[in-house]
Design a protein around this motif. Structure first.
Motif, short mmCIF file in Angstrom:
data_model
loop_
_atom_site.label_atom_id
_atom_site.label_comp_id
_atom_site.label_asym_id
_atom_site.label_seq_id
_atom_site.Cartn_x
_atom_site.Cartn_y
_atom_site.Cartn_z
N ARG A 207 0.85 -1.18 0.00
CA ARG A 207 0.00 0.00 0.00
C ARG A 207 0.89 1.25 0.00
O ARG A 207 2.09 1.16 0.30
N PRO A 208 0.35 2.42 -0.34
CA PRO A 208 1.18 3.63 -0.34
C PRO A 208 1.88 3.89 0.98
O PRO A 208 3.02 4.36 1.00
N ASP B 33 -5.16 -5.85 -1.39
CA ASP B 33 -4.18 -4.78 -1.55
C ASP B 33 -3.24 -5.00 -2.73
O ASP B 33 -2.41 -4.13 -3.00
N GLN C 270 -3.37 10.77 2.20
CA GLN C 270 -4.74 10.59 1.72
C GLN C 270 -5.09 9.13 1.49
O GLN C 270 -6.21 8.70 1.75
N ASP C 271 -4.12 8.35 0.97
CA ASP C 271 -4.43 6.95 0.69
C ASP C 271 -4.80 6.20 1.95
O ASP C 271 -5.77 5.43 1.97
N GLN D 231 -8.28 7.41 3.21
CA GLN D 231 -9.38 6.88 2.42
C GLN D 231 -9.57 5.39 2.66
O GLN D 231 -10.70 4.89 2.65
N LEU D 232 -8.47 4.66 2.87
CA LEU D 232 -8.59 3.24 3.21
C LEU D 232 -9.38 3.08 4.51
O LEU D 232 -10.30 2.25 4.59
#
Length: 801
Positions: free
Chosen positions: A56-57, A105, A700-701, A704-705
């Protein structure tokens, strides 16, 4: 097992803190940041190329922060990323939950993941949980075998659903193609044309459906008839003639032989054209309706709750879970024990005779003295309006107090007449003045006590970023936030911890945000999911009316628009405008479980899709004078997928069709997977977000997750209240919801320094360009929960707040 520490965590100092960065000089920090940006881009590419690395980011950020080499190789970067992923996977608590998250993911996946990749991900999870060799192999084998089995069941369910849908559509088309016009009725009944016309007008000859035709530039509704039904009535013709000559009364359609697939029979069984009669308990009471109508800040809620508090028993119904909590707290504050009932939670108070609930949870069988139903202008909402119709018509209370905007008055009068209930109107005026600002407001002038209203999550964060850059402290409220976080953000603003509130139109109803000096719209048009349109008069009044508070710090409220967002005269006109009644005053109605079961039995089908499709086509004429059918598109979409899970009963599938899901997050597909597991006798574990980055470093990632998983938990908890044997870990789901709420609130309230700027978004200021698409604002019609078709949606579910 010792938990694996992520690289760069508190347990392992950041090796990237090289001398160039340690000096603290801006000129020497920049090269390091530039290199790390390049590493992030390289790692993102490498992660996409690695087939079985569920990165993930935030994993990439952790990995980059752990790199000490100034010129790392691709292998070194991948190794750091792999360690970050392993550390995060342990945060899911169990290998099974970690594997579910890992498969979701995987970057760049579209369609079905190869079983080989499933096996590799399972091996990675086994490594994260330090399983020994044989145990790791066994876990990977079981995981791959279980996934193979699930896929087989999913495919079988999808195939069965497709076949059922096609069969039901074919059955409906064949029946419709067999219908005949009025010219064929005399020969089918064995009567004259004059007799046929007379009996059609009297309603004796059943009309199968009405079709719209155009002739000579005019539109007509022409009846069509079922030949099989008419053939069955030939033996009744002589009796009709005798009745016309006074020998015995005519039979109406309800006394005719059953016509199992005619639209007339379906409509008769559903009874939506006699909807008020569906609520037997309410009709047996001597109900009196009091409609207390007025603008925002006119004291409607105080009026309703005061009447409720004086009653021996009662119920308060509102559109949001958040509002149900506020009703309960208000009543408890007056010493009245109150039970809470929403789509996803119950708080039972022994001995209580008062309940606070969401509208969709209205009880229809236990009489109370007083019922308060809030925000009744939601009757006009295309998705949820039918829930207000049911509550107003069906709540079994001797006194029904309706609270809402004056625009709702004509529809409320129509409902009262249909129920045969007397209605009294109480009109309230706003308790403090409200004025339109004469000129647009520059962003630089936004200050303490202001609320800036945007129409998408992206706009909210862009405005937040710009205000933070200008030195303002900011609280945010938008649709994707759960009610707990919304209240926490509102409290920050109310208590002065945040100077400015940036929100979507989700603040238009319910949320106690305290006194506002000014409501400032970022723009006077919005994208509503279909088109970019000007704000309606009611939207400007409902949202802008939150400015000012009688007896408070800001007694006079001001409504304005940001510079570049529109003409302030539009606001002035809206605030002075008279109430606007909805174009269609017929209340929307929708079937419930009882109606669905009755129609399916009449049709002789076990297909939920076929049943709902027929209800959609048959139960109400388009020109019905009293009612209109509510939107069934979401239930139809879920039913089309659920019909393949034939081990579940029709009514169980109907329950699934009522669940609040977000279709943009593959909500229907996930719900179908849960149903397959349910049908197989398994259990469905609650969704989890796993290990999240520190709040002050979250981007943000990650945010939002967390919001996405929280919405999934709303759906899971909704299902758990209905099928507790399948959705068993209610405590675990509640704990995860609380953890996510606390983390999201920590992110939103984090200092604007450092990594928190990533959450603030960036880039150009949105919301100034007309015609720009906007979405996901979570406005009054969705109120924060995902709309089912592209936003929840929904029931209380949609939205469940």
């Amino acid at each position: 097992m010792e938990p694996r520490q992520p690289p760069g965590s508190a347990a392992s100092p950041d090796p990237a803190g090289d001398p160039a960065q340690g000096s603290g000089e801006t000129g020497t920090r920049m090269p390091v940041e530039a290199r790390r940006k390049a590493w992030r881009e390289r790692l993102a590419t490498l992660a996409r190329q690695a087939r079985a690395l569920p990165a993930r980011p935030d994993d990439i950020d952790v990995a980059v922060g752990s790199v000490g080499d100034r010129e790392p190789t691709d292998a070194a970067l991948l190794a750091a990323l792999r360690e970050a992923v392993l550390a995060r996977l342990t945060g899911y608590g169990t290998p099974e939950s970690a594997l579910d998250a890992a498969l979701e993911d995987l970057p760049g996946t579209s369609g079905e993941i190869a079983l080989e990749v499933v096996s590799q991900c399972a091996s990675l999870v086994a490594e994260a949980f330090s399983m020994p060799g044989l145990q790791a192999d066994a876990f990977a084998f079981r995981a791959t075998d279980a996934e193979r089995r699930r896929r087989g069941e999913r495919r079988a369910a999808a195939r069965a659903a497709r076949e059922t849908r096609e069969a039901e559509e074919r059955r409906l088309k064949e029946w419709e193609s067999s219908l005949v016009g009025a010219d064929a009725v005399p020969s089918l009944l064995g009567c004259t044309r004059h007799e046929a016309d007379r009996w059609i007008r009297a309603g004796i000859v059943p009309v199968a459906r009405r079709v719209t035709v155009r002739r000579g530039g005019r539109t007509f509704q022409e009846p069509e008839f079922d030949p099989a039904a008419l053939e069955a009535l030939r033996g009744e013709v002589q009796g009709w003639r005798d009745a016309e000559q006074g020998r015995r009364p005519l039979q109406d359609e309800t006394h005719q032989p059953a016509r199992r697939i005619s639209n007339a029979a379906v409509a008769r069984i559903a009874g939506l054209d006699r909807y008020a009669a569906h609520f037997a308990t309410a009709r047996s009471l001597n109900r009196r309706i009091v409609a207390c109508l007025g603008p925002t800040n006119s004291g409607k809620t105080y009026f309703g709750l005061s009447r409720l508090a004086e009653a021996e028993s009662g119920i308060a119904l509102g559109p949001l879970r958040l509002l149900a909590h506020e009703y309960r707290e208000a009543l408890e504050g007056r010493g009245i024990p109150t039970t809470l009932s929403t789509g996803e939670e119950r708080i039972l108070v022994p001995g209580s005779r008062h309940t606070a609930a969401t509208v969709e949870m209205c009880p229809f069988r236990n009489p109370v003295d007083v019922a308060v139903i809030d925000e009744v202008q939601m009757l006009a909402d295309p998705e949820r309006g039918a829930a207000w119709t049911a509550a107003i018509m069906g709540v079994p209370a001797r006194q029904v107090i309706l609270l809402g905007a004056p625009d709702a008055a004509p529809m409320l009068q129509r409902i009262a007449a249909l129920c045969g209930d007397p209605i009294e109107e109480v009109r309230l005026e706003r308790m403090g003045p409200l004025a339109a600002a004469p000129a647009p407001v520059p962003l630089a002038e936004i200050g303490r006590g202001d609320a800036v209203i945007a129409f998408s999550r992206r706009e909210v964060f862009a405005l937040r970023a710009e205000l933070l850059r200008r030195g303002r402290s900011v609280a945010v409220v938008y649709g994707a936030l759960g009610p707990t976080v919304r209240r926490a953000e509102a409290r920050r603003f109310r208590d002065g911890e945040a100077e400015v509130l940036v929100a979507t139109d989700a603040i238009g109803m319910g949320l106690n945000i305290g006194p506002l000096r000014r409501v400032v719209f970022s723009a006077l048009n919005k994208y509503d999911g279909k088109e970019d349109r000007p704000l309606t008069v009611q939207e400007i009044k409902q949202i802008g009316g939150r400015a000012g508070r009688f007896g408070g710090e800001h007694a006079e409220g001001t409504v304005a628009v940001l510079a570049g967002g529109g003409d302030p005269r539009q606001i002035a006109r809206a605030l002075k405008a008279a109430p606007e009644a909805p174009e269609d005053l017929r209340p929307p109605v929708a079937p419930d479980a009882e109606i669905v079961a009755a129609v399916a039995a009449e049709m002789g089908t076990d297909s939920l899709f076929g049943t709902l499709r027929r209800i959609e086509r048959a139960v109400l004429r388009r020109d019905d004078p009293n009612y209109r059918l509510g939107d069934l598109s979401t239930q139809l979409a879920i039913a089309a997928a659920m019909d393949g899970v034939r081990e579940l009963s029709l009514l169980d599938r109907w329950t699934y069709a009522m669940c609040p899901v977000d279709e943009r997050d593959s909500g229907i597909e996930r719900l179908t997977d849960w149903a397959v597991e349910h049908a197989l006798g398994g259990t469905v574990a609650p969704p989890k977000a796993g290990r999240l980055p520190p709040a002050d470093r979250a981007g943000q990632d990650a945010l939002q997750l967390a919001e996405r998983v929280h919405r999934r938990l709303v759906a899971w908890r909704w299902m758990a209240l209905r099928f507790p044997e399948t959705y068993r870990d209610a405590e675990g789901a509640l704990a995860e919801s609380r953890r996510l709420n606390e983390w999201i609130e920590a992110v939103l309230s984090a200092s604007p320094s450092g990594r928190a700027r990533a959450v603030s978004g960036g880039g150009e200021m949105p919301g100034r360009r007309r015609g720009q698409r906007r979405g996901g604002g979570g406005g009054p019609s969705s109120q924060g929960a995902p709309r089912r078709r592209g936003t929840a949606a929904g029931r209380d579910g949609r939205p469940p707040q």
